[in-house]
Scaffold this active site. Structure first.
Site, PDB file in Angstrom:
ATOM      1  N   GLU A 183      32.835  27.399  23.227  1.00  0.00           N
ATOM      2  CA  GLU A 183      34.284  27.218  23.153  1.00  0.00           C
ATOM      3  C   GLU A 183      34.891  26.975  24.533  1.00  0.00           C
ATOM      4  O   GLU A 183      36.108  26.932  24.693  1.00  0.00           O
ATOM      5  CB  GLU A 183      34.935  28.431  22.489  1.00  0.00           C
ATOM      6  CG  GLU A 183      34.717  28.487  20.994  1.00  0.00           C
ATOM      7  CD  GLU A 183      33.251  28.647  20.604  1.00  0.00           C
ATOM      8  OE1 GLU A 183      32.745  27.793  19.843  1.00  0.00           O
ATOM      9  OE2 GLU A 183      32.610  29.601  21.058  1.00  0.00           O
ATOM     10  N   ASN A 305      27.100  25.334  18.064  1.00  0.00           N
ATOM     11  CA  ASN A 305      28.044  24.260  17.787  1.00  0.00           C
ATOM     12  C   ASN A 305      28.181  23.266  18.934  1.00  0.00           C
ATOM     13  O   ASN A 305      28.063  23.612  20.099  1.00  0.00           O
ATOM     14  CB  ASN A 305      29.425  24.842  17.484  1.00  0.00           C
ATOM     15  CG  ASN A 305      30.000  25.607  18.670  1.00  0.00           C
ATOM     16  OD1 ASN A 305      29.522  26.680  19.015  1.00  0.00           O
ATOM     17  ND2 ASN A 305      31.027  25.066  19.293  1.00  0.00           N
ATOM     18  N   ASP A 347      32.095  24.335  12.795  1.00  0.00           N
ATOM     19  CA  ASP A 347      31.571  25.403  13.645  1.00  0.00           C
ATOM     20  C   ASP A 347      30.465  26.190  12.942  1.00  0.00           C
ATOM     21  O   ASP A 347      30.399  27.403  13.026  1.00  0.00           O
ATOM     22  CB  ASP A 347      32.685  26.357  14.107  1.00  0.00           C
ATOM     23  CG  ASP A 347      32.187  27.356  15.152  1.00  0.00           C
ATOM     24  OD1 ASP A 347      31.398  26.947  16.031  1.00  0.00           O
ATOM     25  OD2 ASP A 347      32.571  28.537  15.082  1.00  0.00           O
TER      26      ASP A 347
END
Length: 615
Positions: A183, A305, A347
């Site tokens: 992220e 991811n 995700d």
């Protein structure tokens, strides 16, 4: 001599495999190289489990999510904590007296880059060294007897948003560890360090050119279609009107191709990537569990991811994020790699464990993915044998084409920028997240903790800035169609079908433990530690602890008596909103709203403790 019952020179010569085979001890994060979390101890069994009682407990002094499990080496139990990742060595011969402790000095801003609570998934051990992977990227080798530092090496740079939450593993003479930060647009990897001195032996990136992903001659030799340039008709990323891609049949795939870690990352319009190529900050984090087959000399793990969560910013399959890899332990060279969710739109990280097992002459690896499918592959070649839904509510794909391995996506659940897509099942938490399953050679079944949540997903514009959050999506979650949020099941990995199933009110965020007493252990977010009949799933015993359970049960024997231990201390992604006092539905990456009821069962933040049970 304090600590263990072996002289130091014996510790240096000991065989890790022999310690793993000794069920009195628990010397690896999931008990053994195969990640089965199965113990042959059977003193605690179906006929007497009702007499299980709390034997002793140990408060860690840290009020955050406590994932992972303690280790037991000889008469020493090693306990770790969430950030700041303290370590305690307890003497089981002296009423759990603290032999030594280690308190890392980590900058407080480390916590700001940990996406899903300040967790740590455990320790590793070999040859008198205790291996700790700190959240700030520092890998440390401590002495088992007195806790002094043998060596330390910096794995990641937190200034770039890179961190670590995984448990390290020791295979032969190497320590393996990974990387978190999907992220933050971090380009992640699996790395091997020398057990002797911490020197880097090899590093295999998840994205980039073949020489940096450590892909060479012979890669995917048995399944060259895994190395196709595109899995779907529209390599540019689908289209808003038609939704998701249409899967290509095998005779239309273009394979084998090289440098797919670069060529399957296309640039969208605009400058979302900060002037860099998409693969250069493509994510592919490695923060789960690693397994190893000594005979094949192969290491198995999954990547997470692709960055960013907005799929329109990164057209293409985005290899080798969302991939199961088998690598040569000595060189790091990839033997095979299979991407589970090409061009991920939800995700659905693939970091969950691969559990190695045998069925007759078949050498297998089974993986329960966040995307809701359970996969069984031949672990020597990577051939896909089984890929079935773990639960019928999974709807983003109708199935997996066994000839190609490609998911057959349902266009109704595709995600795009500035478009809210509803009723996607499962949610980004997955049908199973990092909470590891167990396998029992006794029954031949897997025992799997489950999440049952669906979601609304809206991808939003996001521009990459090094060291800054780069999510690119807003998510809210809801209970699945059964009205509950979790479950626990027994699964036949050869047939690809569920044997029995037990509903739970909340996601089961603890790992599983199976024993020769025909028992299965796990914990719940509403504080229950439970034991089930491994054959039928019938609940045989429960005990309510002081905080929700996100740790992994383990078992050991000391002075002729079997014990079972588990951490309590709610947290992880499922409990991060509770711990941080977040209240908006989309807070905690979508968990704050759906998990709001947990405050009826847990103080916040959750108090960390180790709980040990015996007859």
């Amino acid at each position: 001599m304090q600590g263990v019952n072996l002289p130091r020179e014996n510790l240096q010569r000991e065989n890790l495999q022999s310690l793993i085979n000794d069920d009195k001890q628990w010397v690896s994060p999931r008990k053994d190289y195969f990640n089965q979390a199965y113990s042959r101890l059977a003193q605690i069994k179906q006929g007497n489990v009702q007499r299980l009682r709390l034997a002793w407990s140990f408060a860690t002094g840290v009020n955050k999510g406590h994932e992972g499990a303690p280790l037991v080496i000889g008469n020493v139990m090693l306990v770790h904590t969430a950030f700041p990742n303290n370590v305690y060595a307890l003497d089981l011969n002296q009423a759990q007296k603290i032999l030594w402790s280690f308190h890392p000095r980590q900058a407080s801003d480390t916590e700001a880059i940990l996406c899903c609570d300040s967790v740590n998934r455990g320790l590793a051990y070999a040859e008198g060294k205790v291996l700790l992977q700190q959240n700030n990227g520092l890998l440390v080798a401590l002495d088992l007897q007195d806790g002094h530092v043998h060596w330390q090496t910096q794995v990641n740079d937190i200034k770039l948003g890179a961190s670590n939450t995984n448990a390290p593993y020791v295979f032969k003479d190497k320590v393996l560890t990974g990387c978190s930060g999907g992220e933050f647009g971090v380009r992640c990897f699996l790395a091997a360090y020398a057990l002797k001195d911490g020197s880097l032996q090899w590093k295999a990136y998840s994205t980039g050119p073949d020489d940096e992903v450590l892909i060479g001659a012979g890669f995917n030799r048995h399944n060259p279609h895994y190395s196709a340039l595109s899995s779907y008709e529209d390599i540019a990323g689908g289209n808003r009107e038609g939704g998701s891609f249409k899967a290509l049949p095998k005779d239309r795939l273009k394979f084998p191709e090289d440098n797919l870690g670069v060529r399957t990352w296309l640039k969208a319009q605009g400058n979302a990537h900060g002037g860099q190529e998409p693969w250069q900050h493509g994510g592919g984090p490695v923060w789960g569990w690693f397994s190893y087959d000594p005979k094949l000399n192969l290491v198995y793990y999954g990547t997470g991811n692709p960055s960013v969560w907005n799929p329109d910013i990164r057209p293409g399959d985005n290899k080798w994020a969302m991939t199961l890899f088998a690598r040569d332990l000595d060189t790091g060279q990839a033997r095979w790699g299979y991407q589970l969710t090409p061009h991920d739109e939800w995700d659905y990280d693939s970091v969950n464990e691969l559990i190695l097992w045998n069925h007759g002459s078949h050498k297998l690896a089974t993986h329960f993915d966040r995307n809701g499918f359970a996969y069984t592959l031949a672990r020597d070649t990577g051939k896909l044998l089984v890929a079935n839904k773990m639960h019928p509510f999974v709807n983003w794909a109708t199935g997996i084409d066994l000839q190609t391995g490609i998911p057959l996506k349902d266009a109704r659940y595709s995600t795009h920028q500035d478009q809210e897509t509803s009723a996607i099942c499962p949610s980004a938490l997955g049908v199973k997240n990092m909470q590891p399953a167990a396998y029992s050679p006794q029954s031949g079944w897997f025992y799997v903790p489950l999440n049952h949540l669906c979601m609304q997903y809206e991808a939003v514009e996001a521009k990459y800035v090094a060291g800054q959050p780069w999510a690119g999506a807003s998510i809210t979650m809801q209970p699945g169609p059964e009205g509950v949020m979790g479950g626990f099941m027994a699964w036949d990995g050869w047939q690809g079908k569920r044997i029995w199933y037990k509903q739970e009110a909340y996601p089961v965020w603890s790992g599983a433990l199976a024993t020769a007493g025909r028992l299965v252990f796990y914990g719940t977010l509403d504080r229950w530690f439970k034991v089930l009949d491994a054959n039928t799933g019938k609940e045989l015993w429960r005990f309510q602890l002081g905080s929700g359970i996100v740790g992994n049960p383990m078992t050991y024997s000391h002075q002729g008596k079997q014990y079972v231990a588990v951490f309590s201390g709610i947290g992880g992604w499922a409990g991060v909103a509770l711990n941080q006092g977040l209240s908006e539905d989309s807070d905690g990456a979508g968990t704050a709203g759906v998990m709001r009821g947990l405050k009826q069962f847990n103080a916040a933040p959750g108090g960390g403790a180790l709980n040990v049970f015996g007859l």
